[in-house]
Scaffold this motif. Structure first.
Motif, PDB file in Angstrom:
ATOM      1  N   GLU A 296       0.831  -1.200   0.000  1.00 43.26           N
ATOM      2  CA  GLU A 296       0.000   0.000   0.000  1.00 43.26           C
ATOM      3  C   GLU A 296       0.869   1.254   0.000  1.00 43.26           C
ATOM      4  O   GLU A 296       0.537   2.260  -0.644  1.00 43.26           O
ATOM      5  N   GLU A 299       1.906   1.877  -3.512  1.00 40.74           N
ATOM      6  CA  GLU A 299       0.806   2.428  -4.309  1.00 40.74           C
ATOM      7  C   GLU A 299       0.592   3.911  -4.029  1.00 40.74           C
ATOM      8  O   GLU A 299       0.396   4.714  -4.950  1.00 40.74           O
ATOM      9  N   ASP A 302       3.334   5.892  -5.565  1.00 34.86           N
ATOM     10  CA  ASP A 302       3.174   5.903  -7.022  1.00 34.86           C
ATOM     11  C   ASP A 302       2.186   6.990  -7.427  1.00 34.86           C
ATOM     12  O   ASP A 302       2.418   7.747  -8.381  1.00 34.86           O
TER      13      ASP A 302
END
Length: 613
Positions: A296, A299, A302
């Motif tokens: 997570e 992510e 990102d």
């Protein structure tokens, strides 16, 4: 001998032997490791049989090198083959995509940042060079088609391709890649075949498979180090600190929370007395999980980096994201180290084993030809690169032995335990006395920039010649300017104070009367830090030869590259001095090539003066 596509009228005897050996390996679908000194003509002797086979069996030859000067030599060799044999062999020259980009800001990007930058411009139709080269359906525009046709008829290097493309407002990388699709020979950097993601993408783009390639690796002694650097990654407290600031400016609170936690994890190490220690993969993952699941966190970073890169050219958040992605690797052959110094804390993922990036090549390519003037011992490279079944061939130095004098001068040492101010004075004194006797230019290579600075304090006043000093901060233009000015002193004589692993210790050609003497001061051994010790331990486990493979041979490789700057052709004459008492010890003497005509000198100044009479 088979009728190879040799570029010159008659090959020399050693070239004939080399071409026959390479040809047999290609025919038998095998690989070969070649130790062949400068001056033998390796480029021509490798390309001739490779192209002879490739044209007959519809293969593509990749000539890979880390030096741009070798790009040009390979292009000229293929051009000479065409002219001599009335062929139309197409040759493509390609460098890193970001180095071909016509946007000025591309130069400052890291590889990952440039990838994001380029992708965003293309997807948003904001790159006029790409839209000038490609239609919306992906096909070439008429201007691009004409440019590619013209380039396939020439032997344009990457610089020319970039200039031609800019004149027509076309993307240079797209033009180079299209030439590569049509080419029989592709000249490029190592990563085009030895970086899995880049290789797979590039081969797909040009419509080629690994099985259809013959790969020539020039200066192959550089390959293990390059591969290990490509696979490695690091995260510093400097980067995380700036990533936090970036997250605040760009209003990404979730990412900021992750970054603050990671930054605090690094800073915990400041409270530990050890300057560095090995940490397990799971240690960092579990520590991140104190705040958020590792996947997570990736992510969120990102998403945050996309926001940042949409508004600015560079992103510290992107660097943290890239590190977390790499940290997840399950491949063996890595060591994870956390360390601290005056600049802060660093968490590093260091690759020890380049075989992870060579295995596919070794398994699938028609033939890999690895060659260098310093590829000894051949077993080290065949083992550590995963080519243990490769054929191995060695060639002695082809130059007249009387043209070079190799002196071991055991008057000083660079051993860490014996480094004193008096030792620096002694080294400066003997170096000055020796180079003052040389009628021309000299180069002195010292083990580090710090060591160089200490010797320089005493050397300059005792040296009769103009002194040039290499600095770690030199940019490409500064290095080039220094070298060109240094060459102009060939008659009156100058001295270059360089560093063994610096910019001038390898890949610099000073033939003829441009360099008359090289002094290698000490053995440039790696810093005996945790990574070096882990490498020795790993190579012991893998090959039973960790000390030699991980410590001594790499230092001697650097030393021999330094020494090799002096004699570059059969007509060059010069002196090479190995200055350190350890060079005369039996345990180190055995590492010198057997064809090196060594003399232990008690009076090096007299020996040098006599040689140049």
């Amino acid at each position: 001998m088979t009728d190879f596509l040799f570029p010159h009228e008659t090959p020399r005897e050693q070239q004939t032997v080399l071409m026959d050996a390479i040809s047999k390996c290609i025919e038998d679908n095998k690989h070969i490791m070649i130790q062949a000194p400068t001056g033998l003509g390796k480029t021509a002797a490798a390309l001739a049989p490779a192209l002879t086979y490739a044209l007959k069996h519809k293969k593509k030859v990749f000539f890979l090198t880390s030096r741009y000067t070798q790009h040009v030599l390979a292009l000229h060799t293929v051009k000479a083959i065409n002219e001599r044999h009335d062929k139309h062999i197409v040759c493509a020259d390609i460098i890193a995509k970001k180095n071909m980009c016509l946007f000025p800001q591309a130069e400052g990007y890291s590889s990952s940042e440039f990838t994001s930058f380029c992708k965003k411009l293309r997807e948003n139709h904001q790159c006029k060079y790409f839209t000038g080269a490609r239609k919306s359906n992906g096909l070439l525009t008429p201007d691009a088609t004409l440019t590619v046709e013209n380039l396939t008829r020439s032997f344009a290097d990457a610089t020319v391709i970039k200039d031609v493309s800019e004149a027509s407002q076309l993307c240079p990388y797209e033009m180079a890649a299209e030439v590569a699709r049509k080419a029989d020979v592709v000249v490029g950097d190592y990563f085009y075949m030895f970086h899995p993601k880049i290789r797979d993408s590039f081969l797909k783009r040009i419509g080629c498979s690994i099985e259809d390639t013959i790969i020539i690796v020039d200066e192959a002694h550089n390959l293990p180090g390059r591969i290990k650097e490509l696979a490695s990654a690091k995260l510093t407290s400097f980067v995380t600190d700036n990533a936090i600031k970036e997250a605040l400016v760009h209003d990404t609170p979730d990412a900021n929370k992750v970054l603050v936690h990671i930054h605090s994890l690094l800073n915990r190490f400041n409270d530990i007395s050890a300057p560095e220690q090995v940490v397990p993969k799971q240690w960092f993952i579990d520590a991140v999980k104190e705040e958020i699941e590792f996947t997570e966190a990736i992510e969120l970073l990102d998403e945050a980096q996309a926001i940042v890169l949409d508004q600015k050219q560079r992103s510290f958040i992107a660097s943290v994201h890239e590190f977390l992605v790499k940290w997840q690797t399950d491949l063996k052959g890595f060591v994870r180290i956390i360390s601290k110094d005056e600049k802060g804390v660093t968490l590093a993922l260091r690759c020890l084993d380049p075989r992870m990036m060579t295995a596919d090549i070794a398994e699938a390519a028609q033939s890999v030809i690895m060659m260098s003037g310093t590829l000894e011992p051949l077993n080290l490279y065949s083992d550590t690169l995963g080519f243990r079944d490769a054929e191995k061939i060695r060639f002695d130095n082809p130059f007249p032995k009387e043209n070079a004098q190799h002196l071991i001068v055991p008057q000083t040492t660079t051993r860490y335990a014996e480094r004193t101010d008096q030792q620096y004075k002694d080294i400066a004194k003997i170096c000055a006395e020796m180079v003052n006797k040389v009628p021309g230019n000299c180069a002195i290579f010292l083990p580090s920039y710090y060591f160089q600075k200490q010797v320089e304090r005493y050397f300059t006043d005792q040296c009769d010649k103009t002194v040039f000093v290499e600095h770690a901060s030199f940019q490409k233009q500064e290095r080039t300017a220094l070298l060109e000015t240094f060459k102009q002193y060939k008659k009156s004589g100058a001295v270059l104070l360089g560093v063994a692993n610096g910019s001038f210790g390898e890949g610099v050609d000073l033939p003829g009367d441009l360099l008359k003497c090289v002094v290698v001061v000490g053995l440039p051994l790696s810093k005996p830090d945790l990574e070096t010790n882990q490498l020795i331990k790993y190579y012991d486990e893998q090959f039973g030869n960790g000390w030699d493979y991980g410590y001594i041979y790499p230092a001697f490789n650097t030393l021999l590259q330094n020494a090799g700057r002096c004699i570059r052709s059969s007509t060059d004459k010069g002196v090479v001095v190995y200055l350190d008492k350890r060079f005369g010890w039996p345990k180190y003497l055995r590492y010198f090539p057997k064809d090196t005509n060594l003399k232990v000198s008690a009076k090096p100044v007299d020996d040098i003066a006599k040689f140049f009479l």
